[in-house]
Design a protein around this motif. Sequence first.
Motif, PDB file in Angstrom:
ATOM      1  N   GLN A 324     -54.787  39.368 -41.535  1.00 60.42           N
ATOM      2  CA  GLN A 324     -56.222  39.659 -41.620  1.00 60.42           C
ATOM      3  C   GLN A 324     -56.770  40.246 -40.318  1.00 60.42           C
ATOM      4  O   GLN A 324     -57.860  40.823 -40.304  1.00 60.42           O
ATOM      5  CB  GLN A 324     -57.001  38.389 -41.990  1.00 60.42           C
ATOM      6  N   ASN A 325     -56.031  40.103 -39.235  1.00 57.96           N
ATOM      7  CA  ASN A 325     -56.488  40.654 -37.946  1.00 57.96           C
ATOM      8  C   ASN A 325     -56.378  42.176 -37.894  1.00 57.96           C
ATOM      9  O   ASN A 325     -57.009  42.826 -37.052  1.00 57.96           O
ATOM     10  CB  ASN A 325     -55.662  40.078 -36.791  1.00 57.96           C
ATOM     11  N   LEU A 326     -55.559  42.743 -38.762  1.00 58.23           N
ATOM     12  CA  LEU A 326     -55.237  44.169 -38.670  1.00 58.23           C
ATOM     13  C   LEU A 326     -56.440  45.091 -38.850  1.00 58.23           C
ATOM     14  O   LEU A 326     -56.564  46.104 -38.164  1.00 58.23           O
ATOM     15  CB  LEU A 326     -54.170  44.538 -39.706  1.00 58.23           C
ATOM     16  N   LYS A 327     -57.311  44.746 -39.763  1.00 58.53           N
ATOM     17  CA  LYS A 327     -58.369  45.672 -40.166  1.00 58.53           C
ATOM     18  C   LYS A 327     -59.209  46.160 -38.990  1.00 58.53           C
ATOM     19  O   LYS A 327     -59.442  47.364 -38.835  1.00 58.53           O
ATOM     20  CB  LYS A 327     -59.286  45.040 -41.213  1.00 58.53           C
ATOM     21  N   SER A 328     -59.673  45.258 -38.148  1.00 58.95           N
ATOM     22  CA  SER A 328     -60.571  45.663 -37.062  1.00 58.95           C
ATOM     23  C   SER A 328     -59.868  46.613 -36.089  1.00 58.95           C
ATOM     24  O   SER A 328     -60.479  47.562 -35.584  1.00 58.95           O
ATOM     25  CB  SER A 328     -61.111  44.440 -36.317  1.00 58.95           C
ATOM     26  N   TYR A 329     -58.575  46.358 -35.834  1.00 61.69           N
ATOM     27  CA  TYR A 329     -57.835  47.227 -34.914  1.00 61.69           C
ATOM     28  C   TYR A 329     -57.583  48.602 -35.535  1.00 61.69           C
ATOM     29  O   TYR A 329     -57.720  49.633 -34.856  1.00 61.69           O
ATOM     30  CB  TYR A 329     -56.505  46.570 -34.527  1.00 61.69           C
ATOM     31  N   LEU A 330     -57.225  48.628 -36.802  1.00 59.25           N
ATOM     32  CA  LEU A 330     -56.974  49.907 -37.458  1.00 59.25           C
ATOM     33  C   LEU A 330     -58.262  50.702 -37.662  1.00 59.25           C
ATOM     34  O   LEU A 330     -58.260  51.933 -37.580  1.00 59.25           O
ATOM     35  CB  LEU A 330     -56.244  49.685 -38.784  1.00 59.25           C
ATOM     36  N   LYS A 332     -60.671  50.706 -35.524  1.00 61.52           N
ATOM     37  CA  LYS A 332     -60.879  51.290 -34.183  1.00 61.52           C
ATOM     38  C   LYS A 332     -59.977  52.517 -33.994  1.00 61.52           C
ATOM     39  O   LYS A 332     -60.409  53.545 -33.456  1.00 61.52           O
ATOM     40  CB  LYS A 332     -60.559  50.232 -33.120  1.00 61.52           C
ATOM     41  N   LEU A 333     -58.731  52.410 -34.479  1.00 63.21           N
ATOM     42  CA  LEU A 333     -57.795  53.537 -34.373  1.00 63.21           C
ATOM     43  C   LEU A 333     -58.305  54.749 -35.139  1.00 63.21           C
ATOM     44  O   LEU A 333     -58.363  55.861 -34.595  1.00 63.21           O
ATOM     45  CB  LEU A 333     -56.422  53.119 -34.911  1.00 63.21           C
ATOM     46  N   PHE A 334     -58.683  54.540 -36.392  1.00 62.78           N
ATOM     47  CA  PHE A 334     -59.092  55.664 -37.237  1.00 62.78           C
ATOM     48  C   PHE A 334     -60.473  56.214 -36.876  1.00 62.78           C
ATOM     49  O   PHE A 334     -60.814  57.329 -37.253  1.00 62.78           O
ATOM     50  CB  PHE A 334     -59.026  55.265 -38.713  1.00 62.78           C
ATOM     51  N   ASN A 335     -61.230  55.434 -36.100  1.00 66.44           N
ATOM     52  CA  ASN A 335     -62.527  55.916 -35.612  1.00 66.44           C
ATOM     53  C   ASN A 335     -62.419  56.525 -34.214  1.00 66.44           C
ATOM     54  O   ASN A 335     -63.425  56.746 -33.541  1.00 66.44           O
ATOM     55  CB  ASN A 335     -63.551  54.773 -35.603  1.00 66.44           C
ATOM     56  N   SER A 336     -61.173  56.782 -33.779  1.00 68.39           N
ATOM     57  CA  SER A 336     -60.899  57.425 -32.476  1.00 68.39           C
ATOM     58  C   SER A 336     -61.513  56.657 -31.305  1.00 68.39           C
ATOM     59  O   SER A 336     -62.057  57.240 -30.359  1.00 68.39           O
ATOM     60  CB  SER A 336     -61.412  58.872 -32.478  1.00 68.39           C
ATOM     61  N   GLN A 337     -61.416  55.339 -31.367  1.00 70.67           N
ATOM     62  CA  GLN A 337     -61.984  54.497 -30.312  1.00 70.67           C
ATOM     63  C   GLN A 337     -60.897  53.772 -29.512  1.00 70.67           C
ATOM     64  O   GLN A 337     -61.190  52.808 -28.805  1.00 70.67           O
ATOM     65  CB  GLN A 337     -62.943  53.465 -30.936  1.00 70.67           C
ATOM     66  N   TRP A 338     -59.658  54.237 -29.612  1.00 66.04           N
ATOM     67  CA  TRP A 338     -58.569  53.545 -28.926  1.00 66.04           C
ATOM     68  C   TRP A 338     -58.563  53.867 -27.438  1.00 66.04           C
ATOM     69  O   TRP A 338     -58.927  54.971 -27.024  1.00 66.04           O
ATOM     70  CB  TRP A 338     -57.217  53.920 -29.537  1.00 66.04           C
TER      71      TRP A 338
END
Length: 366
Positions: A324-330, A332-338
């Motif tokens: 369940q932790n994955l969503k917030s990180y992914l 951020k990735l797909f919103n170009s915020q890494w």
Amino acid sequence: MYTITLIAGARPNFMKIAPIIHALEKARQEGAELSYRLVHTGQHYDKNMSSSFFEQLSIPQPNINLECSGGSQAEQTASILLAFEKELKANPADLVLVVGDVTSTMACALVAKKLNTKVAHVEGGIRSGDMTMPEEINRIVTDSIADYFFTTSELANQNLKAEGIKEHQLFLVGNTMIDTLLKNKSRFLKPKIWDDLNLKSKDYLVLTMHRPANVDAEQKLEEMLREILLQTRDMPIIFPAHPRTKSILSRLDIKDQRLHVIEPLSYLDFNYMVENAKAVITDSGGITEEASIMNVPCLTLRDNTERPETIDLGTNELVGTNPQNLKSYLDKLFNSQWKQTQTIPFWDGNTAKRIVKVITKNFIKN
């Protein structure tokens, strides 16, 4: 003549030991009175995880392969202990140099000390604090008996000092795996899977999972894979699977045209895939280092890490083992915020040169 026995046994060892061999060869050409013997314990036996590394990384064939593959952790440890004791008795050394944190590292260090041979640990002092990891036990046992420590960070030095290691035993040199990465970056090879799937740069994900905590429980592995598929939009996921992981995957009912489970890739092929990926999802420690240096976003499926510099200064984030932790990180990735990688001290491609300089200046009696 100062003699060194180098130990390699599993995939990560080869990346770490290759630049040391090259630096030793250069020192010999420049007149250093030293020789080395390369011992392959045979811990890994898959071609793409072992023999191809010697060819791709320009490492000479080992002087001996102890062929200690297969079996449980205890069986493999025992096999290496017995075989390496015979090897070191037949070919005594002034120094046994072990790298990383695999079973071969611990077992060969133990044999050397019992035979009153000095031991140097490359990558000494890193700690995850997780005693359920076989690698953490290997690190602690190796560091408790080693004589010299070639460390990757100031934090590793602090860890060792807290365990009673003296300043004169410590040499902060950097990370030999990054030496190998930077030397071979221009040689990365496009694997066959690239054209087979018509992949495009930054338009796919690389996934690796091999740690027992993630893959041994089938239900847990299935939950993680389903969540990864759910949260990665329409991106292809390339999963080079360790033979053990592949066996477990075969028992799961996960069918998705975006998930491509493939054979393990060679070093040059795998890093081509990482360098061009949108991101890497992994539970490997070494991949977090390589991804950070290549400025590729890295999501680590672990609750701890022995490589905090990849989080503080690199592109790595500790996602944890809860799917369940994955969503917030992914998101951020797909919103170009890494985050972008920063300079990591001593991870500059010159670590092996510093190691060999220490050996020639400090260990060899003139």
